[in-house]
Design an enzyme around this catalytic site. Structure first.
Site, PDB file in Angstrom:
ATOM      1  N   PHE A  13      32.059  53.183  47.115  1.00 10.62           N
ATOM      2  CA  PHE A  13      33.121  53.804  47.921  1.00 10.62           C
ATOM      3  C   PHE A  13      33.294  55.292  47.552  1.00 10.62           C
ATOM      4  O   PHE A  13      33.129  56.180  48.402  1.00 10.62           O
ATOM      5  CB  PHE A  13      34.401  52.978  47.680  1.00 10.62           C
ATOM      6  CG  PHE A  13      35.689  53.619  48.033  1.00 10.62           C
ATOM      7  CD1 PHE A  13      35.879  54.216  49.269  1.00 10.62           C
ATOM      8  CD2 PHE A  13      36.751  53.591  47.132  1.00 10.62           C
ATOM      9  CE1 PHE A  13      37.100  54.797  49.596  1.00 10.62           C
ATOM     10  CE2 PHE A  13      37.971  54.153  47.455  1.00 10.62           C
ATOM     11  CZ  PHE A  13      38.146  54.766  48.682  1.00 10.62           C
ATOM     12  N   SER A  37      27.624  46.284  43.644  1.00 11.93           N
ATOM     13  CA  SER A  37      28.829  46.255  44.483  1.00 11.93           C
ATOM     14  C   SER A  37      28.796  47.325  45.568  1.00 11.93           C
ATOM     15  O   SER A  37      29.645  47.320  46.459  1.00 11.93           O
ATOM     16  CB  SER A  37      30.098  46.396  43.631  1.00 11.93           C
ATOM     17  OG  SER A  37      30.025  47.553  42.851  1.00 11.93           O
ATOM     18  N   ALA A  82      28.740  54.874  38.521  1.00 22.61           N
ATOM     19  CA  ALA A  82      28.288  53.479  38.592  1.00 22.61           C
ATOM     20  C   ALA A  82      28.955  52.658  37.491  1.00 22.61           C
ATOM     21  O   ALA A  82      29.022  53.097  36.343  1.00 22.61           O
ATOM     22  CB  ALA A  82      26.774  53.418  38.428  1.00 22.61           C
ATOM     23  N   TYR A 152      37.077  45.607  31.069  1.00 19.26           N
ATOM     24  CA  TYR A 152      36.909  46.778  31.936  1.00 19.26           C
ATOM     25  C   TYR A 152      37.667  47.972  31.343  1.00 19.26           C
ATOM     26  O   TYR A 152      37.113  49.063  31.175  1.00 19.26           O
ATOM     27  CB  TYR A 152      37.420  46.444  33.337  1.00 19.26           C
ATOM     28  CG  TYR A 152      37.453  47.608  34.291  1.00 19.26           C
ATOM     29  CD1 TYR A 152      36.332  47.970  35.023  1.00 19.26           C
ATOM     30  CD2 TYR A 152      38.627  48.361  34.468  1.00 19.26           C
ATOM     31  CE1 TYR A 152      36.367  49.051  35.894  1.00 19.26           C
ATOM     32  CE2 TYR A 152      38.668  49.434  35.336  1.00 19.26           C
ATOM     33  CZ  TYR A 152      37.534  49.770  36.049  1.00 19.26           C
ATOM     34  OH  TYR A 152      37.583  50.845  36.909  1.00 19.26           O
ATOM     35  N   ASN A 176      44.955  54.673  41.517  1.00 15.52           N
ATOM     36  CA  ASN A 176      44.540  53.754  42.600  1.00 15.52           C
ATOM     37  C   ASN A 176      43.980  54.532  43.788  1.00 15.52           C
ATOM     38  O   ASN A 176      44.745  55.112  44.563  1.00 15.52           O
ATOM     39  CB  ASN A 176      45.729  52.896  43.027  1.00 15.52           C
ATOM     40  CG  ASN A 176      46.103  51.869  41.971  1.00 15.52           C
ATOM     41  OD1 ASN A 176      46.478  52.229  40.863  1.00 15.52           O
ATOM     42  ND2 ASN A 176      45.981  50.604  42.294  1.00 15.52           N
ATOM     43  N   PHE A 208      51.647  39.940  46.241  1.00 10.13           N
ATOM     44  CA  PHE A 208      51.672  39.167  44.994  1.00 10.13           C
ATOM     45  C   PHE A 208      52.878  39.599  44.172  1.00 10.13           C
ATOM     46  O   PHE A 208      53.013  40.772  43.844  1.00 10.13           O
ATOM     47  CB  PHE A 208      50.382  39.391  44.197  1.00 10.13           C
ATOM     48  CG  PHE A 208      49.139  38.938  44.933  1.00 10.13           C
ATOM     49  CD1 PHE A 208      49.038  37.648  45.451  1.00 10.13           C
ATOM     50  CD2 PHE A 208      48.057  39.797  45.113  1.00 10.13           C
ATOM     51  CE1 PHE A 208      47.898  37.223  46.131  1.00 10.13           C
ATOM     52  CE2 PHE A 208      46.912  39.388  45.788  1.00 10.13           C
ATOM     53  CZ  PHE A 208      46.841  38.097  46.303  1.00 10.13           C
ATOM     54  N   ASP A 281      48.729  41.452  36.035  1.00 13.89           N
ATOM     55  CA  ASP A 281      49.153  42.599  36.841  1.00 13.89           C
ATOM     56  C   ASP A 281      50.090  43.473  36.016  1.00 13.89           C
ATOM     57  O   ASP A 281      50.993  42.957  35.359  1.00 13.89           O
ATOM     58  CB  ASP A 281      49.937  42.059  38.055  1.00 13.89           C
ATOM     59  CG  ASP A 281      49.535  42.725  39.342  1.00 13.89           C
ATOM     60  OD1 ASP A 281      48.512  43.433  39.352  1.00 13.89           O
ATOM     61  OD2 ASP A 281      50.235  42.549  40.358  1.00 13.89           O
TER      62      ASP A 281
END
Ligand code: UD2
Length: 324
Positions: A13, A37, A82, A152, A176, A208, A281
């Protein structure tokens, strides 16, 4: 002046938007991706550009940068994007995540230093902060004591630390990111791509938790500008001093407010549904962007409503094309 740029994760993206911008600025781009991905369609607008070369490979390929330097010559800047990008995937595949997101970064940076590249720009992440409640988040809040919520986050932190200590390294801790071409299809896709996908289909969005959690959403074009600032390309006459910089907007919005705005912009009549909070979260995330603002001419230029409008328009146009 034409510069030789390497973009890893070029079919992703953000990587595809960055490559597009570099080519539009008349630079040469060597792109690397293994389609783990990324998607080939993301490169459609520039795959045949005369200044673009594509090398299908994992960033774990030993001696990758030296090989590309020999084959294509004149590499000056490496943009290393990447990575394994899914946080939940990283939890289930810890060893692989550390190999791809940390070991490979270290190896690439070592090669970049040895080859005398002018800048190595790395895609860090807000996940490096773990669950830190001191908002807005300042770059210095991440320390060796920071408890990361996922492999991650840990791997991104290790890489950022190594990159920021290099005389050619700049790590951008991205918050984000959203915008056209963000894949909405996985359950772990960014919330904006999912909400827009549901909204244009006239379906209800799923929230959520209570929806009062907040995020700092940054438009992909502004992230691309931050990469250009880091390397001193385009509108930015000199590269950023080596180090780590947040790339966000400094403005937070709740997920509930986001859902309402997208409903308003799309004219979707369906209301949202609530589902249990996602495990792990974080509650709030907000960047301090003082460092990047103070040390460069970079500013976030696209307000959320405008960025959402562009993303919705893109989604609608690709749906029309797919349907015709
Ligand atoms: C972001 C990054 C992630 C990592 C993390 C660090 C993205 C896509 N992910 O995860 O890679 O850096 O930050 O903190 O940028 N939500 C809904 N409905 C949906 C989807 C999501 O309510 O259909 C909620 C979700 O529970 C969360 C918020 O929206 O509270 C944002 O979710 P996200 O997956 O877009 O991004 P985040 O912040 O979890």
């Amino acid at each position: 002046m034409k510069r030789g740029c390497l973009v890893t994760g070029v079919a992703g993206f953000v990587g595809s938007h960055l490559a597009e911008a570099l080519l539009a600025l008349d630079h040469r781009v060597v792109g690397v991706d293994n389609f783990f991905s990324g998607h080939r369609e993301n490169m459609a607008s520039f795959a045949d550009h005369p200044d673009f070369r594509f090398h299908e490979s994992s960033v774990e390929e030993p001696g990758l940068l030296s090989r590309l330097g020999r084959e294509y010559g004149g590499l000056e800047v490496c943009f290393h994007l990447a990575a394994i990008v899914s946080v939940p995937y990283s939890v289930d595949h810890e060893e692989e995540t550390l190999r791809v997101n940390w070991d490979a970064t270290e190896a690439l940076l070592g090669e970049a230093e040895a080859m005398g590249l002018s800048r190595f720009v790395f895609a860090g992440s807000a996940a490096e902060y773990g669950e830190d409640e001191r908002l807005p988040l300042l770059e210095g809040y991440v320390t060796p004591e920071t408890r990361h919520l996922s492999p991650y986050g840990r791997a991104k932190h290790l890489s950022t630390q190594r990159v920021a200590a290099s005389p050619i390294g700049v790590a951008l801790r991205c918050f984000n990111i959203y915008g056209p071409r963000q894949d909405p299809r996985s359950p772990y896709s960014g919330v904006i791509s999912r909400f827009i996908d549901f909204a244009v289909a006239g379906q209800s969005m799923v929230i959520f938790g209570d929806g009062l959690q907040t995020r700092d959403f940054i438009y992909v074009g502004d992230v691309v500008s931050a990469y250009l600032a880091a390397a001193g390309l385009g509108a930015f006459p000199s590269p950023l001093e080596p180090g780590v910089y947040n790339a966000g907007t400094g403005v937070g919005i709740s997920i509930l407010e986001l859902a309402d705005t997208i409903r308003d912009l799309t004219g979707n009549p369906s209301s949202h549904r609530f589902m249990p909070e996602r495990p792990g979260d974080i509650r709030h995330s907000l960047a301090s962007i003082a460092a990047l603002r103070d040390r460069s001419a970079w500013r976030p230029g696209v307000a959320l409503r405008e960025g959402l409008g562009r993303t919705i328009a893109h989604t609608l146009s690709t749906r029309r094309t797919a349907g015709s």
